[in-house]
Design a protein around this motif. Structure first.
Motif, PDB file in Angstrom:
ATOM      1  N   ASP A 113      33.183  90.195  20.126  1.00  0.00           N
ATOM      2  CA  ASP A 113      32.522  88.897  20.200  1.00  0.00           C
ATOM      3  C   ASP A 113      33.540  87.812  19.842  1.00  0.00           C
ATOM      4  OD1 ASP A 113      30.806  86.544  19.437  1.00  0.00           O
ATOM      5  OD2 ASP A 113      29.247  87.985  19.958  1.00  0.00           O
ATOM      6  N   ILE A 114      33.652  86.781  20.685  1.00  0.00           N
ATOM      7  CA  ILE A 114      34.692  85.766  20.515  1.00  0.00           C
ATOM      8  C   ILE A 114      34.221  84.538  19.757  1.00  0.00           C
ATOM      9  CG2 ILE A 114      35.905  86.500  22.604  1.00  0.00           C
ATOM     10  CD1 ILE A 114      34.684  84.087  24.043  1.00  0.00           C
ATOM     11  N   SER A 115      32.982  84.529  19.270  1.00  0.00           N
ATOM     12  CA  SER A 115      32.439  83.350  18.609  1.00  0.00           C
ATOM     13  C   SER A 115      33.288  82.967  17.396  1.00  0.00           C
ATOM     14  CB  SER A 115      30.996  83.608  18.176  1.00  0.00           C
ATOM     15  OG  SER A 115      30.410  82.438  17.661  1.00  0.00           O
ATOM     16  N   GLY A 116      33.813  81.736  17.407  1.00  0.00           N
ATOM     17  CA  GLY A 116      34.601  81.233  16.295  1.00  0.00           C
ATOM     18  C   GLY A 116      36.088  81.518  16.386  1.00  0.00           C
ATOM     19  N   ASP A 117      36.516  82.272  17.395  1.00  0.00           N
ATOM     20  CA  ASP A 117      37.935  82.584  17.548  1.00  0.00           C
ATOM     21  C   ASP A 117      38.577  81.495  18.414  1.00  0.00           C
ATOM     22  OD1 ASP A 117      40.461  83.556  18.268  1.00  0.00           O
ATOM     23  OD2 ASP A 117      39.795  85.637  18.269  1.00  0.00           O
ATOM     24  N   PRO A 118      39.430  80.644  17.853  1.00  0.00           N
ATOM     25  CA  PRO A 118      39.960  79.509  18.623  1.00  0.00           C
ATOM     26  C   PRO A 118      40.837  79.914  19.800  1.00  0.00           C
ATOM     27  CG  PRO A 118      41.126  79.727  16.533  1.00  0.00           C
ATOM     28  CD  PRO A 118      39.969  80.682  16.479  1.00  0.00           C
ATOM     29  N   ARG A 119      41.249  81.181  19.875  1.00  0.00           N
ATOM     30  CA  ARG A 119      42.037  81.631  21.018  1.00  0.00           C
ATOM     31  C   ARG A 119      41.168  81.788  22.259  1.00  0.00           C
ATOM     32  NH1 ARG A 119      44.329  87.082  18.718  1.00  0.00           N
ATOM     33  NH2 ARG A 119      42.141  87.117  18.023  1.00  0.00           N
ATOM     34  N   TYR A 120      39.861  82.065  22.063  1.00  0.00           N
ATOM     35  CA  TYR A 120      38.977  82.372  23.187  1.00  0.00           C
ATOM     36  C   TYR A 120      37.699  81.533  23.207  1.00  0.00           C
ATOM     37  CZ  TYR A 120      41.924  86.565  23.070  1.00  0.00           C
ATOM     38  OH  TYR A 120      42.994  87.423  23.050  1.00  0.00           O
ATOM     39  N   ASP A 121      37.318  80.955  22.102  1.00  0.00           N
ATOM     40  CA  ASP A 121      36.062  80.205  21.992  1.00  0.00           C
ATOM     41  C   ASP A 121      36.333  78.737  22.321  1.00  0.00           C
ATOM     42  OD1 ASP A 121      33.863  78.714  21.097  1.00  0.00           O
ATOM     43  OD2 ASP A 121      33.405  80.143  19.510  1.00  0.00           O
ATOM     44  N   ALA A 122      35.841  78.268  23.466  1.00  0.00           N
ATOM     45  CA  ALA A 122      36.104  76.899  23.914  1.00  0.00           C
ATOM     46  C   ALA A 122      35.491  75.865  22.987  1.00  0.00           C
ATOM     47  CB  ALA A 122      35.576  76.704  25.337  1.00  0.00           C
ATOM     48  N   ALA A 123      34.367  76.181  22.373  1.00  0.00           N
ATOM     49  CA  ALA A 123      33.739  75.241  21.451  1.00  0.00           C
ATOM     50  C   ALA A 123      34.592  75.065  20.201  1.00  0.00           C
ATOM     51  CB  ALA A 123      32.335  75.721  21.082  1.00  0.00           C
ATOM     52  N   ARG A 132      31.040  76.500  17.457  1.00  0.00           N
ATOM     53  CA  ARG A 132      31.427  77.743  18.122  1.00  0.00           C
ATOM     54  C   ARG A 132      30.454  78.044  19.247  1.00  0.00           C
ATOM     55  NH1 ARG A 132      27.806  81.547  16.419  1.00  0.00           N
ATOM     56  NH2 ARG A 132      26.845  81.295  14.363  1.00  0.00           N
ATOM     57  N   LEU A 133      30.813  79.041  20.059  1.00  0.00           N
ATOM     58  CA  LEU A 133      29.899  79.540  21.084  1.00  0.00           C
ATOM     59  C   LEU A 133      28.729  80.262  20.439  1.00  0.00           C
ATOM     60  CD1 LEU A 133      32.396  81.015  23.685  1.00  0.00           C
ATOM     61  CD2 LEU A 133      30.459  79.583  24.304  1.00  0.00           C
ATOM     62  N   PRO A 134      27.539  80.192  21.043  1.00  0.00           N
ATOM     63  CA  PRO A 134      26.412  80.969  20.522  1.00  0.00           C
ATOM     64  C   PRO A 134      26.566  82.445  20.887  1.00  0.00           C
ATOM     65  CG  PRO A 134      25.761  79.821  22.518  1.00  0.00           C
ATOM     66  CD  PRO A 134      27.165  79.352  22.197  1.00  0.00           C
ATOM     67  N   SER A 194      28.982  84.067  23.602  1.00  0.00           N
ATOM     68  CA  SER A 194      30.260  84.551  23.081  1.00  0.00           C
ATOM     69  C   SER A 194      30.408  86.062  23.189  1.00  0.00           C
ATOM     70  CB  SER A 194      30.389  84.162  21.602  1.00  0.00           C
ATOM     71  OG  SER A 194      29.380  84.810  20.829  1.00  0.00           O
ATOM     72  N   THR A 195      29.346  86.740  23.571  1.00  0.00           N
ATOM     73  CA  THR A 195      29.310  88.198  23.506  1.00  0.00           C
ATOM     74  C   THR A 195      29.723  88.832  24.827  1.00  0.00           C
ATOM     75  OG1 THR A 195      27.452  87.962  21.966  1.00  0.00           O
ATOM     76  CG2 THR A 195      27.883  90.171  22.839  1.00  0.00           C
ATOM     77  N   PRO A 196      30.722  89.714  24.814  1.00  0.00           N
ATOM     78  CA  PRO A 196      31.113  90.391  26.058  1.00  0.00           C
ATOM     79  C   PRO A 196      30.106  91.473  26.425  1.00  0.00           C
ATOM     80  CG  PRO A 196      32.384  91.265  24.240  1.00  0.00           C
ATOM     81  CD  PRO A 196      31.562  90.135  23.675  1.00  0.00           C
ATOM     82  N   TYR A 197      30.005  91.747  27.712  1.00  0.00           N
ATOM     83  CA  TYR A 197      29.184  92.864  28.175  1.00  0.00           C
ATOM     84  C   TYR A 197      30.059  94.116  28.142  1.00  0.00           C
ATOM     85  CZ  TYR A 197      26.188  95.767  31.088  1.00  0.00           C
ATOM     86  OH  TYR A 197      25.399  96.791  31.570  1.00  0.00           O
TER      87      TYR A 197
END
Length: 415
Positions: A113-123, A132-134, A194-197
């Motif tokens: 899950d990329i939520s809050g990771d500035p490398r991948y989370d656009a928010a 962050r992304l939801p 933010s969650t990958p499948y």
């Protein structure tokens, strides 16, 4: 809602744009299922008053408390008002681009899950702070706990989402980007989670979508498509990102390192004044080498704790690290299979664990399981190549200076 039509859109992504748009329109007319509700219609006058309720501002962006676990932004990332579409992003990318083809940077990349990771989370990358992304769980909550109403706001069609406390947000039907063309605008809204499948292809991520006749809270789609981002705001310093312990000192200390999932995990290694990890730690790739900077505590551009975890988390200052040394007992121990030190307050008896993660130089890991090294926010005097750090091992401990290019651990603090 079953996404047979979305599957059809994927197959057609390399074909005619007319066929793509026909599929978007087909999505707008698919009957609702157990996971979908009929969306009612209303007018600007019906929703204008409710949309103004509960609005507050943080980090230069507004949010609304819908009575859920997180606060929801009033605008999309890149938008200046609730009805503006804003920017489109491929999943896991933090900048918009002119064309959304199969060149996604996260396609076939194994990510959690990329939520809050500035490398991948656009928010997080664009808005900083606690934006962050939801997650998929938070989208499920938005779907099950709120009323969704199709409406028009300032000439833009979309959904008014009303929370259990009566406050509302508006999501514009911005459609999505395929190649260089926006499809489905004014008909459908597509927003990334933010969650990958999780499957063997590593090509999909979760999204939520809606249209005039029905909506689905969650479905999967290919990561390269350009979709909207509606950020959430998590205003709890002692949140699921990491908790803190009150040691009776001037600041509260986090229970784990940045990048760690538990107190015993080493977490990530960072060059002083940089906010992302790297594979090699050298003088040549140190961005702050010989750069004249003041104390970087709380400066999102240089403070890795603030950049990754948001306010009020930050790097500890030299004085705060010295306070930790002077007012605590340090006992060598093992936790979760990792050597380290139990740091116990002489004031109230509370404690934290600091793992002996060692440090990084070049591509090497040094003194793992032997030495604790943690950056302070305070630079060396004179704007040279050094900065202050905490070190602790069997023979020595204290606050010293070391060249900034080394990769050390980060243990944040909070007021």
């Amino acid at each position: 809602m079953k996404r047979n039509s979305v599957s059809g859109r994927r197959k057609a992504s390399g074909g005619l744009l007319a066929a793509l748009f026909a599929i978007v329109c087909m999505v707008a007319s698919v009957p609702a299922t157990a996971e979908s509700d009929v969306v009612q219609s209303c007018t600007d006058n019906f929703m204008s008053e409710a949309l103004q309720a509960g609005i507050e501002r943080n980090d230069n962006h507004e949010w609304v408390d819908l009575g859920l676990s997180v606060k929801w932004a009033t605008c999309n990332v890149g938008a200046s008002s609730p009805e503006k579409y804003g920017d489109y992003f491929a999943w896991g990318e933090i900048t918009s681009k002119p064309a959304y083809n199969t060149n996604s940077k996260t396609d076939k990349k194994h990510l959690g899950d990329i939520s809050g990771d500035p490398r991948y989370d656009a928010a997080r990358a664009n808005w900083g702070g606690k934006w962050r992304l939801p997650t998929k769980k938070e989208i499920d909550e938005l779907h099950s706990m709120c009323t969704w109403t199709w409406t028009t706001r300032n000439g833009c069609k979309g959904c008014k989402i009303t929370g259990p406390n009566g406050n509302s947000i508006f999501l514009p039907s911005a459609g999505f980007m395929s190649g260089r063309v926006a499809l489905g605008t004014g008909v459908c809204g597509y927003y990334w989670c933010s969650t990958p499948y999780v499957d063997n292809t590593l090509k999909y991520a979760y999204e939520f979508n809606f249209n005039q006749k029905n909506y689905s809270a969650i479905s999967r789609d290919r990561r390269p498509f350009g979709k909207s981002i509606r950020a959430v705001f998590d205003d709890s310093a002692n949140s699921t990102v990491c908790k803190y312990v009150d040691l009776g000192l001037s600041v509260k200390w986090a229970t784990c390192n940045v990048g760690a999932s538990s107190p015993s995990d080493y977490g990530n290694y960072y060059t002083w004044g940089e906010t992302t990890t790297k594979s090699k730690y050298t003088v040549g790739n140190c961005k702050t080498w010989n750069k004249h900077l003041g104390d970087i505590a709380g400066n999102r551009q240089y403070d890795v704790a603030r950049a990754n975890w948001g306010a009020p988390w930050r790097l500890p200052t030299k004085a705060e690290v010295q306070e930790l040394i002077d007012n605590c007992t340090w006992t060598k121990t093992t936790l979760g299979g990792h050597n380290g030190y139990k740091v116990t307050s002489k004031i109230n008896g509370n404690s934290i664990f600091l793992p002996a993660a060692g440090w990084r130089s070049g591509t090497s890991f040094n003194s793992k399981s032997e030495t604790c090294t943690f950056w302070c926010s305070t630079p060396g005097e004179g704007g040279g190549p050094n900065a202050y750090y905490l070190y602790f091992d069997n023979l020595n401990h204290g606050v010293g200076r070391i060249e900034r290019y080394y990769g050390l651990s980060i243990r944040p603090v909070s007021k």
